[in-house]
Design an enzyme around this catalytic site. Structure first.
Site: not given
Length: 645
Positions: A285, A331, A446, A500-501
């Site tokens: 993440e 995500s 996150h 994810d990004h």
């Protein structure tokens, strides 16, 4: 006593009052645009004062359109001629309608002051589909309110200004004495306002003009991400409501010509028998490539250390791709891209109308080879739609917060902390039938950017709140690998590590459209069979074909990526930004709005993307490849043709 100018009868004319109210809204939206820019200044590094003025000018067109969409019912009720429309009760009803509807519009704009850095786009109608599976929305909203309380104060100030500035003048009827004159006049004015409403929504009075969309904002910017400065959030939300994700394309005259441009049906002619290796995929993440020291040896004059000491050490023993990119911005884009080789273009696949299409994935393909398959994510089951996609992708088992079954390790907001959940994951691997394929999506790096109490102060705080969380998850991976390295199955396993990004960058080198997608890509094999540095372009959708090649998989499958182990392959990267496709190949990047090429850059010579080479560079090769990929993707998605026959 000074006479109040509001008392002048012409200023209280009902139509003048409506125009005045609309003018107030335009001013407030312009303020919102400046606030949006101010809050996200580092994400728009190449905006000069002249550029900003052009953006503000273009923004007026989109503000008019957005406000007309938002206020269409109000305006109709306001202008419609009927004998009781000036009664006190009706006027109060209109007043409340006006304030409530436009407060919602201001709320959407204010939301993106701080939500934009998380998704790097304006909030659209798809946000409901993204969040509807979250069962902790109340706690998330409360946390957002605590962390970004000042946004709520700004929103309150904007609403207060709206209320104060529109409390006067009070609309008065046009002074026409006879009813048989007044009603025809009112009907004419209704037609006039209707005509201007249609023109405002379309962008002008031309017959050929369609209602403007987000992509029209490209007329006022020099780079794709600046589109989000031009548009406003209510416009984006309304214009994307009910939109279809994919439209049929016909760039090529025949299927043969199309397949020559790009053929997603792959089949490897491999002399060696298939390797029954275990496969482990780790999707981290928000682990932007910028966080890694191993991928940024020249940053800060060569002194940059990053926040991932364990992964940096692992990279030295692995096959790494320093020029790898995500295919999406969120995500929910990552699972299809990483695990099924389906890029996120226009709208996340998992929330599109084609999300139930039959697809092949690493899980479904290896299932046919006798693998046990499983997906792990420590959030509440169903979060982000991961459980649903894991089933559609053919995973046999799903492990989430429910299966972990120990809320004492819950972070209180999103998921089980990464360290205990990875420990649990490693223990489950020991019980899996060999060979196995398993994937994990981490969660601790996150918002709200916390680490367990026992680790408070243990990791570098860095320059972003996220950095200590990156350090925590990196350490959790170190402990995870230490716990499994002596297992009998470990050496017969291939590990893939990516993100994810990307996220909001710190360094100028990462503040570009291209590096807004920059992620790590690491292939680690304890037996040393994959090792080295490959500086070619790579993307998430390359993971599936590359893994299958390494395993010696010889059956046909559908993939929109490239086998990175085949050196002769021309690698490319495709993603979507600012309502345009971004396509990279060799040293060129081109931007395509679905109909025409709008920008071309040599990103190696011009990393800031300032010198548009459109019309100056030979891009025929790249345009053909890009259009072939898009046509194959869209048309196969529409036809539900994503599995090899």
């Amino acid at each position: 006593m000074k006479k109040n100018w509001f008392n002048k009868s012409w200023l209280e004319n009902e139509y003048v009052v409506l125009l005045y109210q609309f003018g107030v809204l335009l001013v407030l939206y312009a303020i919102c645009r400046l606030l949006f820019y101010g809050f996200n200044l580092s994400l728009f590094p190449n905006v000069s004062f002249a550029d900003l003025m052009t953006i503000m000018r273009g923004g007026v067109k989109f503000d008019i359109a957005g406000l007309l969409y938002l206020n269409a019912v109000y305006m109709l009720l306001y202008i419609l001629p009927h004998p009781w429309k000036y009664r006190s009760g009706y006027q109060k009803f209109l007043r409340w309608w006006f304030i409530i509807v436009n407060s919602l519009g201001l709320a959407l704009n204010a939301l993106d002051f701080k939500y934009y850095p998380f998704i790097l786009k304006r909030t659209t109608a798809s946000v409901y589909d993204i969040l509807k599976n979250e069962d902790n929305m109340v706690s998330l909203s409360l946390r957002f309110m605590v962390d970004y309380w000042y946004v709520y104060l700004i929103f309150a100030a904007l609403v207060a200004a709206l209320v104060y500035l529109t409390r006067k003048p009070k609309p008065q009827p046009t002074p026409i004495g006879k009813w048989y004159y007044a009603y025809p006049f009112a009907l004419v004015m209704l037609l006039v306002f209707s005509a201007f409403t249609v023109a405002g929504i379309r962008g002008d009075f031309k017959h050929s003009t369609r209602p403007i969309t987000i992509s029209n904002a490209g007329e006022y910017v020099k780079s794709a991400e600046q589109v989000y400065l031009v548009v406003n959030t209510p416009f984006c939300f309304i214009r994307t409501f009910g939109n279809k994700s994919f439209t049929k394309m016909d760039f090529f005259a025949s299927e043969k010509e199309l397949a020559e441009g790009f053929n997603p049906v792959m089949k490897y002619d491999l002399p060696a028998p298939a390797q029954k290796k275990n496969v482990v995929v780790i999707i981290l993440e928000s682990f932007a490539r910028e966080h890694f020291g191993a991928f940024n040896k020249t940053l800060d004059g060569g002194t940059y250390k990053g926040y991932t000491p364990f992964l940096d050490s692992l990279a030295q023993q692995s096959l790494v791709f320093p020029n790898a990119y995500a295919n999406g911005r969120k995500s929910i884009d990552a699972m299809p891209s990483v695990l099924a080789s389906l890029p996120a273009l226009v709208q996340p696949y998992v929330i599109s109308e084609y999300s139930t299409n039959r697809v092949n994935s690493i899980a479904s393909l290896l299932d046919g080879e006798g693998y046990e398959t499983s997906f792990f994510h420590g959030a509440p089951n169903g979060s982000m739609g991961f459980l649903a996609f894991s089933k559609l992708a053919g995973f046999q088992k799903y492990y989430g917060k429910t299966e972990f079954n120990n809320d004492a390790e819950f972070d209180g907001m999103w998921a089980i902390w990464d360290e205990p959940f990875m420990k649990y994951w490693g223990a489950q691997m020991g019980q899996m039938k060999k060979p196995f394929f398993t994937a994990l999506f981490s969660a601790s790096s996150h918002h709200p950017f916390k680490v367990p109490a026992k680790y408070e102060g243990a990791f570098p705080k860095g320059t972003l709140p996220l950095h200590q969380c990156v350090g925590y998850t990196d350490n959790a991976l170190r402990l995870f690998f230490n716990s499994i390295k002596n297992q009998p199955w470990f050496k017969n396993t291939v590990f893939v590590i990516t993100a994810d990004h990307s996220v909001s960058p710190v360094h100028a080198e990462y503040k570009t459209n291209i590096n807004a997608f920059a992620v790590p890509l690491i292939f680690y094999t304890p037996d040393g069979s994959l090792k080295g540095v490959d500086n070619r372009l790579a993307q998430q959708v390359d993971i599936m074909p590359t893994l299958l090649s390494h395993l010696g998989y010889s059956k046909p499958f559908v993939s929109f990526g490239t086998n990175l182990l085949e050196k002769k392959n021309d690698t490319f990267v495709i993603n979507y930004i600012g309502d345009a496709y971004q396509f990279m190949m060799d040293n060129m990047v081109i931007y395509f709005d679905g109909k025409k090429i709008t920008q071309v850059f040599d990103y190696k010579k011009d990393p800031a993307l300032k010198n548009n080479l459109l019309g100056k560079a030979d891009i025929a090769k790249y345009e053909t490849k890009m259009k072939a990929v898009l046509q194959q993707y869209n048309n196969r998605m529409i036809a539900n043709d994503l599995v090899a026959k």
